[in-house]
Design an enzyme around this catalytic site. Structure first.
Site, PDB file in Angstrom:
ATOM      1  CE  LYS A 140      -3.186  -2.396   2.999  1.00 30.68           C
ATOM      2  NZ  LYS A 140      -3.760  -2.385   4.338  1.00 30.68           N
ATOM      3  CG  HIS A 143      -1.584   6.546   5.540  1.00 33.19           C
ATOM      4  ND1 HIS A 143      -1.341   7.193   6.738  1.00 33.19           N
ATOM      5  CD2 HIS A 143      -1.790   5.243   5.839  1.00 33.19           C
ATOM      6  CE1 HIS A 143      -1.412   6.317   7.708  1.00 33.19           C
ATOM      7  NE2 HIS A 143      -1.669   5.126   7.202  1.00 33.19           N
ATOM      8  CG  HIS A 146       2.454   5.121   6.901  1.00 37.94           C
ATOM      9  ND1 HIS A 146       1.586   4.626   5.970  1.00 37.94           N
ATOM     10  CD2 HIS A 146       2.309   4.346   8.005  1.00 37.94           C
ATOM     11  CE1 HIS A 146       0.945   3.582   6.480  1.00 37.94           C
ATOM     12  NE2 HIS A 146       1.355   3.403   7.712  1.00 37.94           N
TER      13      HIS A 146
END
Ligand code: ARG
Length: 614
Positions: A140, A143, A146
């Site tokens: 993934k 975002h 993070h």
């Protein structure tokens, strides 16, 4: 060896004589006074309340009377020229000549160690610190959470390291769990090896989105996902091979982003490493009588104080597979065995606060008293961060955008220097703008909810923290405030660009005329108010680092560096080097050289690479 602040020591020695305690008793009650724009200020203050609290003065007297009595007992001399009582505090003004001389001498001797060798840190244990941060989920995209964890965690690691700790930087990848079942099943349906090689994260993301959508109205997909994950948990070769490929590709991509951000890790671990150990943890819990089996067949640990299961944590699924917390238990125990850390710090958004509370609680119940020295540093995120297809922006794109905009600004500015690699400078400056923006705010803002299952972020909401921003920038009220590139990339105002710009200007001055460190300099040539304010401000640097290491918040350091840069900018305007008599120029260069060093030191702790030209 610690370095005593000359002035703190001489004030403490007066207090020691007056009150018959060791000097050390007073060091932490003394603090350097923040400079004020409006008036000249004294240099240090002593809080009489702190003396009361520490039992140095009796608590039964009148505070003001005690303050005044103590002040009148202290005699001024050639070092501390003025001592006077304020409200509950005593002010000290030190000799101007000595202020100039001592601070600049110390800077010249200690350079990049300035501040970090202060006696304020004598009481802190210097041991091994594990900092776990960033920890994105494989396959993934990064975002906003993070990104924030990366920037804040890197700051904490840098800070601890600069203060002499042995720091181990761990990236704990989300590389296991049901989402891999979904992804694996999805890849078998919609995946393409070609695309995976060309643009891996984008492709995995597309597959993930597609299979999620499909799963909503097709039960078969859910079954396939569970089946794929079961194969993974049973170490089946083919499934494992695909999973490994996803992991490797993703880590490679992440590493490129980390490199751009100037972040590195000592260890890339991940949930998958602790799958086996997680089963052992469950057995240990059982042996200790901490594991309960529910009617549904799940394994839980009772965390309530009354033993009535009013609060509990699930550590085992009914099908026998482990959970996020089970793997975290195993990971923590494993790290303790491997690194024998003195403390461990986890940096994530605050939605995981309860998770870490439970983690530490279970570790303690298992007899791991070191869990007392584990800490979760939470930060808040933006409300209503929504994703709509097409509005997704990836971190790489954000970094590219910052660089492109910075490059454009630089080419339009008259003051921009000729450079061999302007892109490189634009990249560093653009990233410092992001870092400062992230760090300026209190990571634990109230009233911020964050939905952890939202994976991607819209650029417009990136790093957007309504409350502080409005106070900081007097921006428009209301919730539709937009993340504003122009604002964070301003060369003026409290931005990362401003820090870089100030640093680059000082570097070019020193480059042209030298840093004034050769030969003697005459302190009496730096007695003007601007120089004095800078030196007074530098007296606070160790205290600011001390504050930062207490609460692990970057804002103290950011604010300190902003003020330093503002002071330096006006000194640069008002105190010319060019055209001044040799001795004056020499003294000023010495001052500017010192400011440049501290600015660079502080920026590096924040994770910013200072540029020398821009
Ligand atoms: N991968 C997790 C997430 O993205 C963060 C991991 C935090 N660290 C931990 N030890 N649980 O939400």
């Amino acid at each position: 060896m610690h370095m005593a602040c000359y002035f703190r020591r001489s004030i403490a020695s007066k207090l020691s004589r007056a009150l018959g305690r060791s000097e050390d008793a007073f060091i932490s009650a003394l603090c350097a006074i923040p400079v004020s724009k409006k008036q000249q200020s004294p240099d240090f203050r002593l809080s009489v309340n702190t003396l009361l609290r520490n039992g140095i003065l009796p608590t039964n007297g009148d505070l003001q009377a005690q303050t005044e009595a103590l002040a009148s007992q202290l005699k001024q001399d050639s070092v501390v020229e003025e001592i006077f009582a304020g409200r509950g505090v005593i002010h000290f003004r030190v000799s101007r000549n000595l202020l100039v001389q001592k601070v600049l001498e110390q800077l010249c001797q200690e350079r990049h160690k300035f501040g970090v060798k202060s006696e304020l840190f004598d009481g802190l244990k210097k041991g091994t610190t594990v900092v776990e941060f960033s920890s994105p989920n494989i396959a993934k995209k990064f975002h906003a959470g993070h990104l924030r964890s990366t920037i804040i965690g890197n700051f904490i690691a840098n800070l601890k390291e600069s203060l002499g700790n042995n720091v181990i930087r761990v990236n704990y990848l989300g590389d296991w769990g049901m989402q891999f079942g979904l992804l694996g099943a999805g890849f078998q349906l919609f995946g393409c090896q070609e695309k995976l090689k060309k643009n891996p994260l984008q492709h995995l993301f597309d597959v993930y989105v597609q299979v999620n959508k499909e799963a909503e109205n097709n039960e078969v997909i859910g079954q396939a996902a569970r089946e794929f994950f079961r194969r993974l948990e049973q170490q089946e070769h083919q499934a494992l091979l695909l999973w490994k490929q996803f992991r490797e590709i993703t880590v490679e991509e992440y590493q490129q982003v980390y490199k751009r951000l100037g972040v590195h890790f000592d260890i890339y671990s991940g949930e998958s490493f602790h799958q086996q150990q997680a089963q052992e943890v469950v057995q240990q819990l059982q042996r200790r009588g901490l594991l309960k089996t529910t009617e549904k067949g799940t394994g839980v640990v009772d965390l309530s104080s009354a033993g009535d299961m009013s609060s509990y944590s699930t550590v085992l699924r009914s099908d026998g597979t482990s959970l996020y917390i089970t793997r975290d238990l195993a990971a923590a125990i494993d790290r303790k065995e491997r690194y024998n850390f003195d403390e461990m710090i986890y940096v994530t958004d605050k939605s995981q606060g309860i998770h870490f509370q439970q983690l530490f609680q279970i570790l303690l119940a298992m007899g791991h008293s070191w869990a007392e020295r584990c800490q979760h540093v939470p930060f808040g995120l933006v409300q209503g961060m929504k994703t709509r297809l097409g509005e997704v922006v990836f971190l790489e794109d954000v970094l590219d955008e910052a660089r492109a905009r910075m490059l454009r600004n630089m080419s339009q500015s008259k003051t921009t220097k000729e450079m061999v690699y302007p892109e490189d400078t634009a990249e560093k400056v653009g990233i410092s703008a992001l870092i400062v923006q992230v760090n300026k705010f209190d990571p634990t803002l109230k009233n911020m909810t964050y939905q952890p299952n939202i994976l991607f972020f819209k650029l417009t909401y990136l790093l957007y923290e309504t409350k502080n921003k409005q106070r900081d920038f007097k921006g428009p009220l209301g919730s539709d405030y937009k993340f504003d590139w122009d604002r964070i990339l301003q060369a003026q105002g409290d931005t990362g660009v401003f820090l870089q710009y100030t640093h680059a200007r000082l570097c070019s001055l020193i480059h042209r005329y030298g840093d004034g460190e050769e030969g003697a300099f005459d302190p009496s040539l730096l007695l003007d108010q601007r120089s004095i304010s800078i030196l007074q401000h530098l007296l606070r640097y160790d205290e600011v680092l001390y504050q930062s290491v207490q609460d692990l918040q970057p804002k103290h350091l950011v604010n300190f560096l902003m003020t330093l840069s503002h002071l330096a900018a006006s000194a640069h305007r008002e105190l010319p080097v060019k055209g001044s008599p040799q001795a004056v120029a020499q003294a000023r260069l010495r001052l500017f050289g010192g400011v440049c060093t501290v600015l660079a030191n502080g920026m590096k702790i924040l994770g910013i690479t200072p540029v020398e030209k821009m």
